[in-house]
Design a protein around this motif. Structure first.
Motif, PDB file in Angstrom:
ATOM      1  N   LEU A  61       5.059  -0.747  21.665  1.00 43.76           N
ATOM      2  CA  LEU A  61       5.723   0.473  22.185  1.00 43.76           C
ATOM      3  C   LEU A  61       7.085   0.257  22.714  1.00 43.76           C
ATOM      4  CD1 LEU A  61       2.967   2.618  23.958  1.00 43.76           C
ATOM      5  CD2 LEU A  61       4.044   3.110  22.001  1.00 43.76           C
ATOM      6  N   VAL A  62       7.351  -1.068  23.308  1.00 44.64           N
ATOM      7  CA  VAL A  62       8.723  -1.553  23.563  1.00 44.64           C
ATOM      8  C   VAL A  62       9.383  -1.469  22.262  1.00 44.64           C
ATOM      9  CG1 VAL A  62       9.973  -3.168  24.723  1.00 44.64           C
ATOM     10  CG2 VAL A  62       7.525  -2.821  25.579  1.00 44.64           C
ATOM     11  N   PHE A  63       8.863  -2.179  21.120  1.00 46.43           N
ATOM     12  CA  PHE A  63       9.618  -2.181  20.239  1.00 46.43           C
ATOM     13  C   PHE A  63       9.970  -0.806  19.383  1.00 46.43           C
ATOM     14  CE2 PHE A  63       8.697  -6.788  20.359  1.00 46.43           C
ATOM     15  CZ  PHE A  63       9.845  -7.185  19.430  1.00 46.43           C
ATOM     16  N   TYR A  64       8.996  -0.056  19.561  1.00 49.43           N
ATOM     17  CA  TYR A  64       8.993   1.216  19.166  1.00 49.43           C
ATOM     18  C   TYR A  64      10.177   2.100  19.902  1.00 49.43           C
ATOM     19  CZ  TYR A  64       7.958   6.363  18.966  1.00 49.43           C
ATOM     20  OH  TYR A  64       7.944   7.794  19.074  1.00 49.43           O
ATOM     21  N   HIS A  65      10.245   2.162  21.064  1.00 50.41           N
ATOM     22  CA  HIS A  65      11.167   2.676  21.947  1.00 50.41           C
ATOM     23  C   HIS A  65      12.663   2.254  21.512  1.00 50.41           C
ATOM     24  CE1 HIS A  65       8.891   5.601  24.068  1.00 50.41           C
ATOM     25  NE2 HIS A  65       7.909   4.754  24.314  1.00 50.41           N
ATOM     26  N   ASP A  66      12.814   0.924  21.566  1.00 51.65           N
ATOM     27  CA  ASP A  66      14.050   0.324  21.349  1.00 51.65           C
ATOM     28  C   ASP A  66      14.404   0.840  19.760  1.00 51.65           C
ATOM     29  OD1 ASP A  66      16.228  -1.377  20.615  1.00 51.65           O
ATOM     30  OD2 ASP A  66      15.599  -2.207  22.641  1.00 51.65           O
ATOM     31  N   TYR A  67      13.620   0.791  18.907  1.00 52.81           N
ATOM     32  CA  TYR A  67      13.636   1.191  17.645  1.00 52.81           C
ATOM     33  C   TYR A  67      14.263   2.526  17.101  1.00 52.81           C
ATOM     34  CZ  TYR A  67      12.522   0.473  12.399  1.00 52.81           C
ATOM     35  OH  TYR A  67      12.291   0.508  11.292  1.00 52.81           O
TER      36      TYR A  67
END
Lengths: 228, 373
Positions: free
Chosen positions: A196-202
């Motif tokens: 989810l951290v990657f998702y949000h940054d993405y």
């Protein structure tokens, strides 16, 4: 979209970041060593016991990580009262209607990916906060059951404080079983958390990935930091 | 049964023992109760002056393995304790009397020695269907326990049945088998779990009561600390193999032959409290782990439900007998991974659409004036 009017906000204070990475380290260590304790490797050394101590070492690392984890956890609770508005304990327990509304909104937009207004929380969003609250409960459970088991081999006052959990849960076996099951919560939480951290940054491009290193996030000018 | 109760020394002399035999016996008894040498005079004084303890020994839902174990006690010789030194007034298994006489002996003890007799219980008590699953002399075990406990000085629960329910209380527990401590309150209760308990542990507990006239130090589960404060694991002679990470993988492998640790084949030593590793069984000949089989944790509550015995983790309810928490964990983990992958794919589709939209917007002159991307 006024994408060029972006400013940065100092969200995660140094103690929060320090806590986060120490927690990540100790949880990872505990999960790996804990799994090994539950299912030791079949190393066919074919030698006498007096020449080795690897399993003892694995257990020692587990206990060491657990002690650091525990005090780090206590520190984070303290910081929930002493830290800035993004670290405040009120982020984690949704007591207000607005927070619950945001939880529903996030489930719709981020999880189910339906169309909707993007979420513009600066610190934790409400669903993340609630999830972290659940992890705190898991931390507590893991600490209590872990020290409960440890109390059988220690006379130190700290683990002895948790000896009551053993008769309460019906013996060491049950405590071990639950402690082991809860390990899987940590593994699955970590999978989802990292994703989810990657998702949000993405999708948002607000620097959420680097925020846990430097403490800054980027937000649109018109988004007011929520008064928590 | 005479009205005047003789002291243990008087009783011993009546049986033809010399003072020397008696002192020797006191030495045994002190050792069995875990009392150091300087405490022996105290034991002698107690047995010199105290009258014999009247005892009633009940058998309910049980297999008599506790009694079998007890009569194989080696130090001190069990006949010395039970038949000579105690006054065993009632016990279904060993008494000569039957029927009316037996019931009378029981009631005589309970009325004559009100508040003085020791109550030993072997077996759990069924509570379902008003307790009809265990009746003696036309009365339910529940009834008998309540009556006898009311005026007992203390209660000793022999074995796992009386201490924590053992196999009768295993799921689904059709008879509602219940350990004594859940039925009786307000009386000192000593739990001596095990299936069966070690004979010397049983003897040691009785001896402590006999010599000091008070209950031994108990742990959180009501077990005498002298015998149940340490795990089998802590006193196991195979422990160095555990610390060195040397494990038996299957019962017929080279590691088993070498006597490595039985942890991976389900040994319950690390979660079981008893003195097997120290006292061992049958005059100290061996104990399960020494004989190559893991501990099954027979002193611990619910040990039947924590199976299979040859698996480190218990089977996970609802997922089949072989599945453990790990099976479930891996399954949930895999589902999560699939969910993440699916989410990542839709995220990319959404992001491509958004990017295309934004590029299109920035290409149009109206948007450019506003600043755009």
């Amino acid at each position: 979209m006024e994408r060029n009017s972006i400013r940065r906000v100092y969200v995660w204070q140094l103690p929060v970041r320090f806590y986060h990475w120490l927690n990540a380290l100790t949880v990872t260590t505990s999960v790996i060593t804990g799994y090994l304790i539950g299912k030791p490797l079949a190393i066919q050394l074919g030698r006498e016991a007096s020449f080795g101590y690897w399993f003892g070492t694995v257990r020692f690392i587990h206990f060491l990580a657990a002690f650091v984890f525990f005090f780090n956890f206590l520190f984070r609770i303290y910081w929930g009262f002493a830290g800035n508005r993004y670290a405040d304990w009120k982020n984690f327990i949704p007591t207000r209607r607005k927070q619950w509304k945001e939880v529903g909104q996030i489930l719709k937009v981020d999880v189910l990916q339906a169309e909707g207004k993007p979420i513009e929380s600066v610190g934790h969003n409400s669903l993340a906060g609630l999830t972290y609250f659940l992890t705190f409960l898991a931390f507590l459970f893991q600490s209590v059951t872990g020290f409960g088991m440890y109390s059988a081999m220690s006379n130190a006052w700290l683990p002895r404080l948790f000896a009551w959990i053993v008769p309460l849960m019906g013996g060491d076996f049950a405590v071990r079983q639950w402690h082991h099951m809860m390990m899987w919560f940590f593994i699955i939480f970590s999978m989802v958390h990292v994703y989810l951290v990657f998702y949000h940054d993405y999708v948002e491009g607000r620097g959420i990935l680097s925020s846990m290193a430097g403490g800054w996030k980027f937000i649109e000018k018109e988004v007011q930091p929520k008064a928590e | 049964m005479t009205d005047k109760r003789l002291t243990i020394w008087e009783q011993a002399r009546l049986h033809g023992y010399s003072r020397r035999d008696f002192i020797q016996f006191c030495g045994w008894i002190a050792a069995a109760a875990g009392i150091e040498a300087t405490g022996v005079p105290q034991v002698i004084a107690a047995l010199d002056t105290k009258p014999r303890l009247p005892v009633v020994w009940f058998h309910f839902q049980e297999c008599t393995c506790c009694s079998e174990s007890f009569i194989r006690s080696s130090h001190p010789i069990v006949s010395d304790i039970v038949l000579d030194k105690l006054s065993l007034d009632y016990t279904e298994t060993l008494q000569a009397a039957a029927g009316k006489q037996a019931e009378e002996a029981l009631h005589q003890t309970m009325t004559k020695y009100k508040g003085e007799y020791l109550m030993l219980v072997e077996g759990s008590v069924p509570t379902e269907e008003d307790g009809v699953y265990c009746c003696i002399g036309g009365r339910t075990a529940l009834d008998i326990v309540k009556e006898a406990a009311a005026n007992a000085k203390a209660i000793v629960c022999w074995g796992s049945c009386a201490s924590n329910g053992c196999i009768q209380a295993a799921k689904p527990n059709p008879t509602g088998a219940t350990p004594i401590h859940k039925l009786i309150s307000g009386k000192p209760i000593i739990n001596v779990p095990g299936c069966p308990p070690i004979a010397e542990v049983m003897a040691g507990t009785i001896v402590h009561l006999l010599a000091f006239d008070r209950i031994p130090q108990l742990d959180g589960l009501g077990r005498p600390k002298a015998f149940y404060s340490r795990r089998i694991h802590d006193t196991c002679y195979r422990r160095p193999n555990y610390d060195a990470g040397l494990f038996v993988e299957t019962f017929d492998d080279e590691n088993a032959r070498r006597g490595y640790c039985l942890y991976k084949v389900g040994c319950r030593g690390p979660v079981t409290y008893n003195s097997c590793g120290v006292m061992r069984w049958n005059n100290g000949v061996s104990y399960p782990i020494q004989s190559g089989h893991g501990c099954i944790g027979c002193t611990e509550a619910n040990f039947w439900d924590n199976g299979p015995f040859y698996q480190h983790l218990a089977s996970f309810p609802g997922f089949g007998i072989e599945s453990t928490a790990d099976t479930v964990g891996v399954t949930v983990g895999a589902i999560t991974a699939v969910g993440i992958a699916a989410h990542a794919i839709t995220t990319n589709i959404k992001k491509r659409r958004q990017l295309r939209q934004e590029i299109k917007n920035s290409d149009s002159p109206a948007e450019e004036k506003k600043g755009g991307e």
